[in-house]
Design a protein around this motif. Structure first.
Motif, PDB file in Angstrom:
ATOM      1  N   SER A   1      -1.763  -8.983   7.569  1.00 28.80           N
ATOM      2  CA  SER A   1      -2.838  -9.566   8.368  1.00 28.80           C
ATOM      3  C   SER A   1      -2.395 -10.947   8.810  1.00 28.80           C
ATOM      4  CB  SER A   1      -4.121  -9.669   7.538  1.00 28.80           C
ATOM      5  OG  SER A   1      -5.073 -10.466   8.206  1.00 28.80           O
TER       6      SER A   1
ATOM      7  N   ALA B   1       0.680  -3.786   4.178  1.00 26.60           N
ATOM      8  CA  ALA B   1      -0.403  -4.194   5.072  1.00 26.60           C
ATOM      9  C   ALA B   1      -0.233  -5.679   5.343  1.00 26.60           C
ATOM     10  CB  ALA B   1      -1.757  -3.919   4.423  1.00 26.60           C
TER      11      ALA B   1
ATOM     12  N   GLU C   1       0.869  -1.186   0.000  1.00 27.38           N
ATOM     13  CA  GLU C   1       0.000   0.000   0.000  1.00 27.38           C
ATOM     14  C   GLU C   1       0.899   1.227   0.000  1.00 27.38           C
ATOM     15  OE1 GLU C   1      -2.589  -0.339   3.383  1.00 27.38           O
ATOM     16  OE2 GLU C   1      -3.885  -1.794   2.376  1.00 27.38           O
TER      17      GLU C   1
ATOM     18  N   ARG D   1       0.971  -2.545   9.814  1.00 28.31           N
ATOM     19  CA  ARG D   1       1.254  -1.785   8.595  1.00 28.31           C
ATOM     20  C   ARG D   1       2.634  -1.134   8.686  1.00 28.31           C
ATOM     21  NH1 ARG D   1      -0.813   3.281   6.271  1.00 28.31           N
ATOM     22  NH2 ARG D   1      -1.226   2.874   4.084  1.00 28.31           N
TER      23      ARG D   1
END
Length: 137
Positions: free
Chosen positions: A42, A40, A35, A53
């Motif tokens: 997860s 990013a 990004e 992030r």
């Protein structure tokens, strides 16, 4: 004692740009997407997720500088003291990833994942991690 789950599948979704590592028996996942100047991340197991992030340049620099260590340990960290990704490289090429959220001085929540040498290479290629420079070490 930390228990690491090895994520043994790697898939890139070309339409979303998401790189996903998984382990089906326990429903554990590690997903990454660029990004802009950030990545990013997860880390999830079932419905529980930690989202991080870190800056792209910081993550690539830390991965590039990792040195293999004989035992399971993390030697680098990217992020802040409250939310970070701890990184370690085992002597067999396994990459350790500990996505951590710190609540306060009394506790934290972490996901302890390991990527095989082959999966680690997929990650390094996807992030475009340059080979280590001996003068940086």
């Amino acid at each position: 004692m930390r228990n690491y789950i090895t994520l043994d599948t790697c898939v890139v979704d070309e339409s979303t740009g998401v790189l996903q590592f998984g382990e089906d028996r326990r429903n554990s996942r590690l997903s990454l997407r660029r990004e802009g100047g950030y990545v990013a991340i997860s880390a999830s197991h079932g419905p529980i997720e930690i989202a991080l992030r870190p800056r792209y340049e910081d993550l690539v620099r830390k991965l590039r500088l990792l040195q293999p260590v004989g035992e399971l340990t993390t030697t680098r960290q990217v992020g802040t003291s409250d939310a970070f990704l701890a990184l370690g490289l085992h002597s067999d090429g396994t990459l350790l990833l500990r996505a951590t959220i710190v609540a306060d001085a009394t506790g934290h929540l972490s996901f302890n994942f390991a990527l095989s040498d082959e999966s680690r290479q997929h990650l390094f290629d996807w992030l475009e991690v340059p080979p280590p420079n001996p003068f940086d070490l």
